[in-house]
Design a protein around this motif. Sequence first.
Motif, mmCIF file in Angstrom:
data_model
loop_
_atom_site.group_PDB
_atom_site.id
_atom_site.type_symbol
_atom_site.label_atom_id
_atom_site.label_comp_id
_atom_site.label_asym_id
_atom_site.label_seq_id
_atom_site.Cartn_x
_atom_site.Cartn_y
_atom_site.Cartn_z
ATOM 1 N N VAL A 66 0.848 -1.197 0.000
ATOM 2 C CA VAL A 66 0.000 0.000 0.000
ATOM 3 C C VAL A 66 0.880 1.242 0.000
ATOM 4 N N ARG A 67 0.501 2.208 -0.830
ATOM 5 C CA ARG A 67 1.155 3.523 -0.796
ATOM 6 C C ARG A 67 0.127 4.544 -0.332
ATOM 7 N N VAL A 68 0.494 5.263 0.722
ATOM 8 C CA VAL A 68 -0.340 6.327 1.265
ATOM 9 C C VAL A 68 0.355 7.646 0.978
ATOM 10 N N ASP A 69 -0.375 8.591 0.400
ATOM 11 C CA ASP A 69 0.148 9.927 0.153
ATOM 12 C C ASP A 69 -0.473 10.904 1.136
ATOM 13 N N LEU A 70 0.357 11.758 1.687
ATOM 14 C CA LEU A 70 -0.071 12.820 2.585
ATOM 15 C C LEU A 70 0.298 14.141 1.944
ATOM 16 N N SER A 71 -0.635 15.085 1.918
ATOM 17 C CA SER A 71 -0.331 16.377 1.306
ATOM 18 C C SER A 71 -0.699 17.509 2.254
ATOM 19 N N ALA A 72 -0.170 18.682 1.945
ATOM 20 C CA ALA A 72 -0.250 19.837 2.828
ATOM 21 C C ALA A 72 0.324 19.455 4.199
ATOM 22 N N VAL A 73 1.540 18.919 4.167
ATOM 23 C CA VAL A 73 2.215 18.458 5.382
ATOM 24 C C VAL A 73 2.560 19.663 6.253
ATOM 25 N N LYS A 74 2.203 19.560 7.515
ATOM 26 C CA LYS A 74 2.441 20.638 8.472
ATOM 27 C C LYS A 74 3.627 20.353 9.382
ATOM 28 N N GLU A 75 3.927 19.059 9.581
ATOM 29 C CA GLU A 75 5.022 18.692 10.480
ATOM 30 C C GLU A 75 5.549 17.334 10.061
ATOM 31 N N ILE A 76 6.878 17.178 10.138
ATOM 32 C CA ILE A 76 7.477 15.882 9.844
ATOM 33 C C ILE A 76 8.753 15.723 10.658
ATOM 34 N N SER A 77 8.918 14.536 11.207
ATOM 35 C CA SER A 77 10.187 14.169 11.835
ATOM 36 C C SER A 77 10.462 12.724 11.451
ATOM 37 N N LEU A 78 11.751 12.417 11.281
ATOM 38 C CA LEU A 78 12.130 11.104 10.783
ATOM 39 C C LEU A 78 13.485 10.718 11.367
ATOM 40 N N ALA A 79 13.578 9.503 11.890
ATOM 41 C CA ALA A 79 14.844 8.973 12.411
ATOM 42 C C ALA A 79 14.851 7.477 12.168
ATOM 43 N N ALA A 80 16.029 6.940 11.857
ATOM 44 C CA ALA A 80 16.141 5.507 11.593
ATOM 45 C C ALA A 80 17.352 4.945 12.312
ATOM 46 N N SER A 81 17.210 3.700 12.787
ATOM 47 C CA SER A 81 18.313 3.044 13.485
ATOM 48 C C SER A 81 18.792 1.803 12.741
ATOM 49 N N SER A 82 18.277 1.599 11.531
ATOM 50 C CA SER A 82 18.602 0.405 10.764
ATOM 51 C C SER A 82 18.287 0.661 9.299
ATOM 52 N N ILE A 83 18.840 -0.156 8.433
ATOM 53 C CA ILE A 83 18.469 -0.049 7.015
ATOM 54 C C ILE A 83 17.325 -0.995 6.677
ATOM 55 N N ASP A 84 16.890 -1.780 7.650
ATOM 56 C CA ASP A 84 15.778 -2.701 7.504
ATOM 57 C C ASP A 84 14.564 -2.061 8.176
ATOM 58 N N TYR A 85 13.791 -1.283 7.429
ATOM 59 C CA TYR A 85 12.704 -0.510 8.028
ATOM 60 C C TYR A 85 11.484 -1.379 8.309
ATOM 61 N N LYS A 86 11.158 -1.481 9.594
ATOM 62 C CA LYS A 86 9.950 -2.161 10.047
ATOM 63 C C LYS A 86 9.404 -1.376 11.212
ATOM 64 N N GLY A 87 8.100 -1.434 11.381
ATOM 65 C CA GLY A 87 7.532 -0.745 12.521
ATOM 66 C C GLY A 87 6.036 -0.873 12.575
ATOM 67 N N ASP A 88 5.480 -0.332 13.647
ATOM 68 C CA ASP A 88 4.044 -0.229 13.829
ATOM 69 C C ASP A 88 3.617 1.128 13.276
ATOM 70 N N ILE A 89 2.550 1.137 12.497
ATOM 71 C CA ILE A 89 2.052 2.385 11.921
ATOM 72 C C ILE A 89 0.680 2.685 12.504
ATOM 73 N N GLU A 90 0.533 3.884 13.022
ATOM 74 C CA GLU A 90 -0.760 4.378 13.496
ATOM 75 C C GLU A 90 -1.176 5.529 12.580
ATOM 76 N N ILE A 91 -2.442 5.561 12.204
ATOM 77 C CA ILE A 91 -2.985 6.662 11.408
ATOM 78 C C ILE A 91 -4.281 7.105 12.090
ATOM 79 N N TYR A 92 -4.350 8.383 12.423
ATOM 80 C CA TYR A 92 -5.521 8.910 13.115
ATOM 81 C C TYR A 92 -5.595 10.416 12.883
ATOM 82 N N LYS A 93 -6.674 11.045 13.358
ATOM 83 C CA LYS A 93 -6.798 12.497 13.315
ATOM 84 C C LYS A 93 -6.594 13.046 14.716
#
Length: 127
Positions: A66-93
Motif C-alpha cells: 500500500v502507498r499512502v500519500d499525505l499532502s499539505a504536510v504541516k510537520e514531519i520528523s524522521l529517524a532511523a536506526s537500521s536499514i531494515d525498516y519495520k515498525g508499527d504504523i498508526e494513522i488517526y486524526k
Amino acid sequence: MWYEFLGRNNFLISLYRDMPELKNVRISEINMQDEGQIVAITFDMPVYTENPPKKWQDLGDNTVCVRVDLSAVKEISLAASSIDYKGDIEIYKDESELIVVRINGTVNALIKAEYGFVQSVTAYMKE
C-alpha cells in the motif's frame, strides 16, 4: 480503524473482511516531495488479502503493498536506526483534524498533514 482516515480507500477495504492493524510491517519507502509538502509512505500489509483479484492469484502474489500519500504536510520528523525498516504504523486524526501518521520501530516518524489518501494498492510475490 486507520484506513477510515484516508481517502480513496475503497479498493483496500474490498480486499479484507477484517482490516488488520499495521503491526511490525515492512516499510519500503518514505518519500518527501515538493519541499516536504507531500510525503509518500509505502508499506506491506501484515497479512495477505482474503479476497485477492484474479490477476493477483494468477501471478502467485502473496503480499499486498500500500502507498499512502499525505499532502499539505504541516510537520514531519524522521529517524532511523537500521536499514531494515519495520515498525508499527498508526494513522488517526488529532484534535485539530490533521491526519497523523506515527511510525515506531527501526524507523520512527511523525507526519501531520491536512490530507491523506490511498495512492495505490498492489501485490507482489515475496519469497
